[in-house]
Design a protein around this motif. Structure first.
Motif, PDB file in Angstrom:
ATOM      1  N   ARG A 157      29.072  36.644 -26.978  1.00  0.00           N
ATOM      2  CA  ARG A 157      28.783  36.030 -25.683  1.00  0.00           C
ATOM      3  C   ARG A 157      28.600  34.519 -25.852  1.00  0.00           C
ATOM      4  O   ARG A 157      27.824  34.063 -26.699  1.00  0.00           O
ATOM      5  N   PRO A 158      29.291  33.704 -25.042  1.00  0.00           N
ATOM      6  CA  PRO A 158      29.092  32.251 -25.085  1.00  0.00           C
ATOM      7  C   PRO A 158      27.930  31.835 -24.186  1.00  0.00           C
ATOM      8  O   PRO A 158      27.717  32.409 -23.120  1.00  0.00           O
ATOM      9  N   LEU A 159      27.189  30.823 -24.611  1.00  0.00           N
ATOM     10  CA  LEU A 159      26.093  30.267 -23.834  1.00  0.00           C
ATOM     11  C   LEU A 159      26.086  28.753 -24.012  1.00  0.00           C
ATOM     12  O   LEU A 159      26.822  28.208 -24.844  1.00  0.00           O
ATOM     13  N   VAL A 185      25.220  21.863 -24.575  1.00  0.00           N
ATOM     14  CA  VAL A 185      25.584  22.184 -25.959  1.00  0.00           C
ATOM     15  C   VAL A 185      26.001  23.659 -26.009  1.00  0.00           C
ATOM     16  O   VAL A 185      25.191  24.540 -25.727  1.00  0.00           O
ATOM     17  N   ARG A 186      27.245  23.893 -26.366  1.00  0.00           N
ATOM     18  CA  ARG A 186      27.784  25.251 -26.358  1.00  0.00           C
ATOM     19  C   ARG A 186      27.507  25.967 -27.683  1.00  0.00           C
ATOM     20  O   ARG A 186      27.604  25.370 -28.754  1.00  0.00           O
ATOM     21  N   PHE A 187      27.162  27.243 -27.571  1.00  0.00           N
ATOM     22  CA  PHE A 187      26.968  28.085 -28.744  1.00  0.00           C
ATOM     23  C   PHE A 187      27.271  29.518 -28.339  1.00  0.00           C
ATOM     24  O   PHE A 187      27.661  29.783 -27.201  1.00  0.00           O
ATOM     25  N   SER A 188      27.120  30.432 -29.260  1.00  0.00           N
ATOM     26  CA  SER A 188      27.426  31.828 -28.948  1.00  0.00           C
ATOM     27  C   SER A 188      26.580  32.760 -29.805  1.00  0.00           C
ATOM     28  O   SER A 188      26.024  32.351 -30.823  1.00  0.00           O
ATOM     29  N   TYR A 189      26.480  33.977 -29.348  1.00  0.00           N
ATOM     30  CA  TYR A 189      25.777  34.985 -30.135  1.00  0.00           C
ATOM     31  C   TYR A 189      26.585  36.277 -30.151  1.00  0.00           C
ATOM     32  O   TYR A 189      27.465  36.489 -29.325  1.00  0.00           O
ATOM     33  N   ARG A 190      26.266  37.091 -31.115  1.00  0.00           N
ATOM     34  CA  ARG A 190      26.991  38.343 -31.358  1.00  0.00           C
ATOM     35  C   ARG A 190      26.008  39.492 -31.285  1.00  0.00           C
ATOM     36  O   ARG A 190      24.900  39.408 -31.804  1.00  0.00           O
ATOM     37  N   VAL A 191      26.430  40.584 -30.664  1.00  0.00           N
ATOM     38  CA  VAL A 191      25.622  41.800 -30.612  1.00  0.00           C
ATOM     39  C   VAL A 191      26.410  42.935 -31.249  1.00  0.00           C
ATOM     40  O   VAL A 191      27.551  43.202 -30.870  1.00  0.00           O
ATOM     41  N   GLN A 192      25.816  43.567 -32.245  1.00  0.00           N
ATOM     42  CA  GLN A 192      26.337  44.828 -32.763  1.00  0.00           C
ATOM     43  C   GLN A 192      25.491  45.929 -32.137  1.00  0.00           C
ATOM     44  O   GLN A 192      24.344  46.144 -32.534  1.00  0.00           O
ATOM     45  N   LEU A 233      23.753  27.125 -42.787  1.00  0.00           N
ATOM     46  CA  LEU A 233      25.162  27.509 -42.856  1.00  0.00           C
ATOM     47  C   LEU A 233      25.358  29.016 -42.787  1.00  0.00           C
ATOM     48  O   LEU A 233      26.444  29.513 -43.105  1.00  0.00           O
ATOM     49  N   GLN A 234      24.344  29.737 -42.359  1.00  0.00           N
ATOM     50  CA  GLN A 234      24.475  31.187 -42.226  1.00  0.00           C
ATOM     51  C   GLN A 234      24.731  31.524 -40.764  1.00  0.00           C
ATOM     52  O   GLN A 234      23.823  31.529 -39.959  1.00  0.00           O
ATOM     53  N   GLY A 235      25.980  31.807 -40.448  1.00  0.00           N
ATOM     54  CA  GLY A 235      26.353  32.032 -39.068  1.00  0.00           C
ATOM     55  C   GLY A 235      26.251  33.476 -38.650  1.00  0.00           C
ATOM     56  O   GLY A 235      25.672  34.331 -39.331  1.00  0.00           O
ATOM     57  N   MET A 236      26.873  33.779 -37.519  1.00  0.00           N
ATOM     58  CA  MET A 236      26.697  35.086 -36.889  1.00  0.00           C
ATOM     59  C   MET A 236      27.362  36.238 -37.644  1.00  0.00           C
ATOM     60  O   MET A 236      27.027  37.391 -37.424  1.00  0.00           O
ATOM     61  N   PHE A 237      28.286  35.918 -38.546  1.00  0.00           N
ATOM     62  CA  PHE A 237      29.004  36.987 -39.235  1.00  0.00           C
ATOM     63  C   PHE A 237      28.503  37.218 -40.668  1.00  0.00           C
ATOM     64  O   PHE A 237      29.166  37.906 -41.446  1.00  0.00           O
ATOM     65  N   GLY A 238      27.360  36.659 -41.005  1.00  0.00           N
ATOM     66  CA  GLY A 238      26.906  36.712 -42.389  1.00  0.00           C
ATOM     67  C   GLY A 238      25.836  37.738 -42.704  1.00  0.00           C
ATOM     68  O   GLY A 238      25.183  37.635 -43.744  1.00  0.00           O
ATOM     69  N   TRP A 239      25.656  38.756 -41.836  1.00  0.00           N
ATOM     70  CA  TRP A 239      24.550  39.684 -42.043  1.00  0.00           C
ATOM     71  C   TRP A 239      24.993  41.154 -41.952  1.00  0.00           C
ATOM     72  O   TRP A 239      24.366  41.954 -41.260  1.00  0.00           O
ATOM     73  N   PRO A 240      26.034  41.558 -42.665  1.00  0.00           N
ATOM     74  CA  PRO A 240      26.471  42.962 -42.558  1.00  0.00           C
ATOM     75  C   PRO A 240      25.427  43.964 -43.029  1.00  0.00           C
ATOM     76  O   PRO A 240      25.369  45.087 -42.524  1.00  0.00           O
ATOM     77  N   GLN A 241      24.585  43.560 -43.990  1.00  0.00           N
ATOM     78  CA  GLN A 241      23.561  44.486 -44.477  1.00  0.00           C
ATOM     79  C   GLN A 241      22.550  44.814 -43.387  1.00  0.00           C
ATOM     80  O   GLN A 241      21.987  45.918 -43.356  1.00  0.00           O
ATOM     81  N   ASP A 246      21.327  51.796 -36.611  1.00  0.00           N
ATOM     82  CA  ASP A 246      21.059  53.109 -36.017  1.00  0.00           C
ATOM     83  C   ASP A 246      19.794  53.109 -35.170  1.00  0.00           C
ATOM     84  O   ASP A 246      19.491  54.119 -34.526  1.00  0.00           O
ATOM     85  N   ALA A 247      19.073  51.976 -35.156  1.00  0.00           N
ATOM     86  CA  ALA A 247      17.808  51.943 -34.435  1.00  0.00           C
ATOM     87  C   ALA A 247      17.735  50.849 -33.368  1.00  0.00           C
ATOM     88  O   ALA A 247      16.918  50.942 -32.455  1.00  0.00           O
ATOM     89  N   ALA A 248      18.571  49.819 -33.492  1.00  0.00           N
ATOM     90  CA  ALA A 248      18.455  48.675 -32.581  1.00  0.00           C
ATOM     91  C   ALA A 248      19.774  47.951 -32.459  1.00  0.00           C
ATOM     92  O   ALA A 248      20.637  48.042 -33.338  1.00  0.00           O
ATOM     93  N   ASP A 249      19.923  47.222 -31.378  1.00  0.00           N
ATOM     94  CA  ASP A 249      21.010  46.258 -31.288  1.00  0.00           C
ATOM     95  C   ASP A 249      20.711  45.128 -32.273  1.00  0.00           C
ATOM     96  O   ASP A 249      19.600  44.587 -32.292  1.00  0.00           O
ATOM     97  N   VAL A 250      21.698  44.777 -33.100  1.00  0.00           N
ATOM     98  CA  VAL A 250      21.537  43.698 -34.071  1.00  0.00           C
ATOM     99  C   VAL A 250      22.201  42.451 -33.502  1.00  0.00           C
ATOM    100  O   VAL A 250      23.389  42.461 -33.167  1.00  0.00           O
ATOM    101  N   VAL A 251      21.434  41.382 -33.391  1.00  0.00           N
ATOM    102  CA  VAL A 251      21.900  40.161 -32.736  1.00  0.00           C
ATOM    103  C   VAL A 251      21.903  39.029 -33.753  1.00  0.00           C
ATOM    104  O   VAL A 251      20.888  38.763 -34.400  1.00  0.00           O
TER     105      VAL A 251
END
Length: 299
Positions: A7-9, A14-21, A42-50, A57-62
């Motif tokens: 989602r863009p915000l 100042v434009r930025f975005s966030y990701r919801v799994q 330098l840790q962006g939205m795609f750097g947290w697969p763990q 299985d318990a929450a939306d990860v943002v």
């Protein structure tokens, strides 16, 4: 697993975005509030697969590329703390979430802590790792040298100096996967400097800013943790900071330094998931020297 949503915000233009799994629990109902992860510069939205794996299985990860991070717009000149707090608030509002679980690491701890202090009613639980609450003169000198290398166009030298400044290189202190993490951090710095138009500015801010961790916090369940060999800010200093948060717990994770989220990625993810959901962390994953404001114990 449900498909991720991006989602863009914008805040102040100042434009930025966030990701919801979206969570993938079997009953379709999250067990806890959405979990927002805010990493280093330098840790962006795609750097947290763990975190997807352990919390999905318990929450939306943002995750997010907040202003000045990843592919977001650069931060405007001057102090940025207020804008970043409002960016986090915009994410919470856009999610329609009354409260969030918030995990901040390294540079991201200042954003997470500042948001919790300003909006405690919007934070269900707060986890902070590798809190740079105190930077000594040796660290400042090392980082100034790295900044001069970057200003002179020596990207390789900068990446090596900056990475080493954030790690424990003492062979007498064991660090799990130290050389692997060291190579990864160096490559990450070089990649960001090559592919992100404002990575240099982000790194300058992360290395030069002196975030404010004063004032304490009440009313928010909190967990603070550090790698036992963190050389950016010692675990003892981080424990002192944790004691300013009413009812918080503090712990160290063995054989790791400031980059504990790389060296002990699975243990950190399990720890955060356990804290946010009320589950117990795996036995042996962590070492607790003392809970802040409480007698020594294990949970």
């Amino acid at each position: 697993m449900p498909e991720e949503i991006i989602r863009p915000l914008s805040v102040d233009g100042v434009r930025f975005s966030y990701r919801v799994q979206p969570h993938s629990g079997p009953d379709g109902v999250p067990a806890t509030e959405p979990a927002l992860i805010i990493g280093g510069a330098l840790q962006g939205m795609f750097g947290w697969p763990q975190m997807d794996d352990h919390l999905g299985d318990a929450a939306d990860v943002v995750t997010a590329d907040l202003p000045g991070m990843g592919i977001a717009d650069p931060l405007p000149p001057g102090p940025s703390a207020d804008l970043l707090r409002r960016a986090v608030l915009a994410v919470a509002d856009d999610l329609g979430a009354p409260r969030l679980n918030v995990f901040g690491f390294s540079y991201g701890t200042a954003i997470a802590f500042g948001f919790a202090r300003r909006h405690p009613e919007r934070v269900a639980r707060l986890a902070l790792g590798g809190v740079p609450v105190h930077i000594d003169a040796a660290q400042v000198d090392c980082w100034e040298r790295a900044r001069r290398q970057l200003a002179a166009g020596d990207r390789e030298g900068f990446a090596a100096t900056a990475a080493d400044a954030l790690m424990c290189l003492d062979p007498e202190r064991p660090v799990h996967r130290r050389e692997l993490a060291r190579r990864y951090v160096r490559r990450s710095f070089l990649h960001a400097l090559t592919h992100s138009p404002h990575a240099a500015d982000s790194l300058h801010r992360a290395l030069a800013d002196r975030p404010d961790f004063s004032g304490g916090l009440t009313g928010v369940p909190a967990l603070v943790f550090a790698g036992e060999h963190d050389t950016v800010t010692s675990p003892a200093r981080q424990r002192e900071f944790a004691a300013t948060i009413e009812g918080s717990r503090f712990l160290t994770i063995e054989e790791s330094d400031h980059w504990v989220v790389l060296e002990r990625a699975e243990e950190v993810a399990a720890l955060i998931a356990g804290f946010f959901t009320g589950r117990r962390p795996p036995a042996g994953a962590v070492t607790l020297p003392r809970q802040a404001g409480a007698r020594a114990s294990r949970t």
